[in-house]
Write a protein that holds these residues in place. Structure first.
Motif, mmCIF file in Angstrom:
data_model
loop_
_atom_site.group_PDB
_atom_site.id
_atom_site.type_symbol
_atom_site.label_atom_id
_atom_site.label_comp_id
_atom_site.label_asym_id
_atom_site.label_seq_id
_atom_site.Cartn_x
_atom_site.Cartn_y
_atom_site.Cartn_z
ATOM 1 N N MET A 1 -3.719 -14.841 7.585
ATOM 2 C CA MET A 1 -2.425 -14.210 7.754
ATOM 3 C C MET A 1 -2.236 -13.181 6.645
ATOM 4 N N ARG A 2 -1.724 -12.033 6.989
ATOM 5 C CA ARG A 2 -1.515 -10.939 6.045
ATOM 6 C C ARG A 2 -0.022 -10.808 5.754
ATOM 7 N N ILE A 3 0.326 -10.658 4.488
ATOM 8 C CA ILE A 3 1.721 -10.471 4.116
ATOM 9 C C ILE A 3 2.198 -9.143 4.694
ATOM 10 N N THR A 4 3.270 -9.184 5.465
ATOM 11 C CA THR A 4 3.778 -7.978 6.119
ATOM 12 C C THR A 4 5.198 -7.709 5.648
ATOM 13 N N GLN A 5 5.306 -6.982 4.558
ATOM 14 C CA GLN A 5 6.602 -6.597 4.016
ATOM 15 C C GLN A 5 6.628 -5.093 3.813
ATOM 16 N N GLY A 6 7.757 -4.486 4.108
ATOM 17 C CA GLY A 6 7.920 -3.068 3.857
ATOM 18 C C GLY A 6 7.267 -2.190 4.902
ATOM 19 N N CYS A 7 7.332 -0.890 4.646
ATOM 20 C CA CYS A 7 6.744 0.101 5.545
ATOM 21 C C CYS A 7 5.227 -0.050 5.577
ATOM 22 N N PHE A 8 4.633 0.312 6.655
ATOM 23 C CA PHE A 8 3.177 0.365 6.823
ATOM 24 C C PHE A 8 2.499 -0.998 6.727
ATOM 25 N N SER A 9 3.249 -2.097 6.769
ATOM 26 C CA SER A 9 2.652 -3.406 6.514
ATOM 27 C C SER A 9 1.724 -3.882 7.624
ATOM 28 N N PHE A 10 1.833 -3.308 8.822
ATOM 29 C CA PHE A 10 0.954 -3.716 9.904
ATOM 30 C C PHE A 10 -0.255 -2.793 10.034
ATOM 31 N N LEU A 11 -0.326 -1.778 9.174
ATOM 32 C CA LEU A 11 -1.459 -0.859 9.161
ATOM 33 C C LEU A 11 -2.486 -1.328 8.141
ATOM 34 N N PRO A 12 -3.695 -0.823 8.197
ATOM 35 C CA PRO A 12 -4.653 -1.105 7.116
ATOM 36 C C PRO A 12 -4.095 -0.582 5.790
ATOM 37 N N ASP A 13 -4.574 -1.143 4.682
ATOM 38 C CA ASP A 13 -4.096 -0.704 3.369
ATOM 39 C C ASP A 13 -4.249 0.802 3.218
ATOM 40 N N LEU A 14 -3.257 1.427 2.609
ATOM 41 C CA LEU A 14 -3.290 2.872 2.394
ATOM 42 C C LEU A 14 -4.300 3.222 1.312
ATOM 43 N N THR A 15 -4.957 4.356 1.473
ATOM 44 C CA THR A 15 -5.839 4.864 0.425
ATOM 45 C C THR A 15 -4.975 5.493 -0.660
ATOM 46 N N ASP A 16 -5.570 5.769 -1.814
ATOM 47 C CA ASP A 16 -4.812 6.406 -2.887
ATOM 48 C C ASP A 16 -4.286 7.774 -2.470
ATOM 49 N N GLU A 17 -5.039 8.504 -1.675
ATOM 50 C CA GLU A 17 -4.574 9.814 -1.199
ATOM 51 C C GLU A 17 -3.358 9.653 -0.284
ATOM 52 N N GLN A 18 -3.372 8.646 0.580
ATOM 53 C CA GLN A 18 -2.228 8.396 1.452
ATOM 54 C C GLN A 18 -1.018 7.942 0.654
ATOM 55 N N ILE A 19 -1.253 7.108 -0.354
ATOM 56 C CA ILE A 19 -0.157 6.672 -1.227
ATOM 57 C C ILE A 19 0.440 7.884 -1.937
ATOM 58 N N LYS A 20 -0.419 8.757 -2.438
ATOM 59 C CA LYS A 20 0.051 9.955 -3.146
ATOM 60 C C LYS A 20 0.915 10.821 -2.233
#
Length: 141
Positions: A1-20
């Protein structure tokens, strides 16, 4: 089970470029960005530890990314999230929040209600063993 909190929680982890890019979006909107971390991402745990003060006057995402990198170096074994706070009249609240770091295996110190809106924490041998379980299995009996 994956913790799903906040925006984008059902997507794969964001890359640093996407976070930026998300951070730059927040800054362009005039949001104050802050970094928080915890070892217990339970939905009722809304008060995460803050990494420094909220960054009110930044205009470039590089400053936030530097602080995120510093936080990851110190607390890379915990959940880390970024939040964008909109202080404009009528909103004055968090407008965006998303997890930017997930530990390989989490730790948990269980909290028990005491009946007066406070929570006591303690750990038994069984609970400490349970804390070593993978994400999603820690909250099962």
């Amino acid at each position: 089970m994956r913790i799903t909190q906040g925006c984008f929680s059902f997507l794969p982890d964001l890359t640093d470029e996407q976070i930026k890019r998300q951070v730059q979006y927040c800054l362009d909107k005039g949001f104050a960005v802050n970094i928080e971390f915890t070892d217990d991402p339970h939905p009722r745990n809304t008060y995460w530890e803050m990494w420094g003060l909220p960054m009110f006057d930044l205009r470039d995402a590089a400053g936030v990314m530097k602080e995120l990198g510093d936080c990851r170096r110190v607390y890379g074994d915990r959940y880390i999230r970024l939040s964008g706070f909109d202080s404009s009249h009528g909103w004055e609240s968090v407008r965006i929040s998303f997890i930017v770091n997930r530990p390989a295996a989490g730790r948990r110190l269980p909290a028990r209600p005491t009946g007066n809106r406070l929570a006591a924490t303690s750990a038994t041998r069984r609970e400490l063993t349970r804390a070593d379980r993978p994400e999603g299995e820690r909250y099962q009996s």
